[in-house]
Enzyme design. Structure first.
Site, PDB file in Angstrom:
ATOM      1  N   GLY A  30      21.933  20.229  -5.955  1.00  0.00           N
ATOM      2  CA  GLY A  30      23.097  20.477  -7.229  1.00  0.00           C
ATOM      3  C   GLY A  30      23.977  21.353  -7.299  1.00  0.00           C
ATOM      4  N   GLY A  78      29.532  26.527  -5.094  1.00  0.00           N
ATOM      5  CA  GLY A  78      29.546  25.103  -4.093  1.00  0.00           C
ATOM      6  C   GLY A  78      28.473  24.241  -4.455  1.00  0.00           C
ATOM      7  N   ASP A 112      26.291  37.019 -15.616  1.00  0.00           N
ATOM      8  CA  ASP A 112      27.056  35.326 -15.900  1.00  0.00           C
ATOM      9  C   ASP A 112      25.671  35.275 -16.415  1.00  0.00           C
ATOM     10  OD1 ASP A 112      28.013  33.079 -16.079  1.00  0.00           O
ATOM     11  OD2 ASP A 112      27.439  32.709 -13.672  1.00  0.00           O
TER      12      ASP A 112
END
Length: 309
Positions: free
Chosen positions: A34, A39, A155
């Protein structure tokens, strides 16, 4: 006595850090699985077992530090919170790599899982219940000698929830989390410039009315985002032989990469929310109970929490 106690705490902390660095050096990176704005995520091997290694960009040091801090909070471990293994910083004067090592879950994120999987009622409820169990643990303050503070995620989205092999979920990606320090009645906000994901932002964040000094505001903001995740899950549950294709919330109202203004217009000005499939009104599960829950989680924060004072 206080000096001895402080020295023991420091020694214990240094010992934990040394163990984590030893683990980090022993990990063999296998393949990248991913990539995001923070990052990359790799699947690695440690002692013959698969682990996930999140490698942060150097510009995301604040997120790495916050996420490491949150995962190491006392009494943080829970079956529906991603299992933390170690954190480390590797590098020289010219380059640095920030590692966060956690449990590996081959099903990937809830987003990936829902795109490729249809659900029966039991599977849908398992995903929903385990997700909210993890969120409840995060939100709950635990009082003890070394208690756990209440924490809000900030989030929440289907890409930040992972699906285990047994069909339950665990919450991940805590780099934006805020803590409530009950002793001083203060909200500990991380010193990074990142914000949440626009598509999942609640109205009080989009219109900048959220009271940053009131922790309950962050809890309620999380619940709005979680309501969107419930909508994503419920659409993939088959009933009467019918199931909707996977879509992100507001897929039919905003572009694929919406701006703040796109979301603010839809959510705050037009006050629109994702529509319910017709079958929900007649099917026993998800039925109107899901609709009622979503309506509650999508409601605007009451005015008492909504003044940014």
């Amino acid at each position: 006595m206080q000096k001895i106690f402080a020295e023991r705490i420091l020694t214990a902390s240094l010992g934990i850090l040394q163990v984590q660095r030893t683990i980090a050096k022993q990990i063999q990176m296998v393949k990248q699985i991913g990539k995001g704005r923070y990052g990359e995520v790799w699947m690695g091997k440690w002692r013959g077992e698969k682990v996930a290694v999140k490698v942060f960009f150097t510009t995301e040091e604040a997120s790495w530090f916050r996420e490491t801090e949150i995962y190491q909070t006392v009494l943080m471990r829970h079956e529906n919170i991603l299992g933390f293994i170690a954190a480390d910083i590797k590098g020289t004067g010219s380059w640095t790599q920030l590692y966060l090592i956690t449990d590996y879950h081959e099903n990937g994120s809830l987003y990936d899982y829902l795109k490729s999987t249809t659900l029966d009622t039991k599977g849908m409820l398992k995903l929903a219940y385990s997700s909210v169990s993890g969120l409840c643990h995060l939100h709950t303050e635990i009082f003890s000698t070394q208690g756990k503070p209440a924490i809000a995620h900030r989030d929440l989205k289907s890409k930040n929830i992972l699906v285990k092999k047994n069909g339950t979920c665990c919450i991940a990606d805590l780099g934006l989390a805020v803590k409530f320090i009950s002793d001083t009645n203060e909200v500990d906000i991380p010193p990074n410039t990142r914000v949440g994901t626009k598509r999942y932002m609640p109205p009080e964040v989009l219109d900048e009315s959220l009271n940053r000094n009131h922790f309950q505001s962050y809890i309620m903001a999380d619940m709005y985002s979680f309501g969107l995740i419930l909508w994503e899950i419920a659409r993939r549950c088959v009933s009467g032989g019918i199931v909707e294709e996977y879509q992100l919330p507001y897929h039919d109202l905003v572009p694929s990469d919406p701006s703040y203004e796109d979301m603010r217009e839809i959510v705050c000005i037009k006050r629109l929310r994702p529509s319910f499939p017709n079958r929900w009104s007649s099917d026993e599960v998800p039925s109107f109970k899901t609709a009622l829950l979503l309506n509650r989680t999508w409601a605007q924060i009451p005015n008492i929490f909504n003044r940014n004072e």
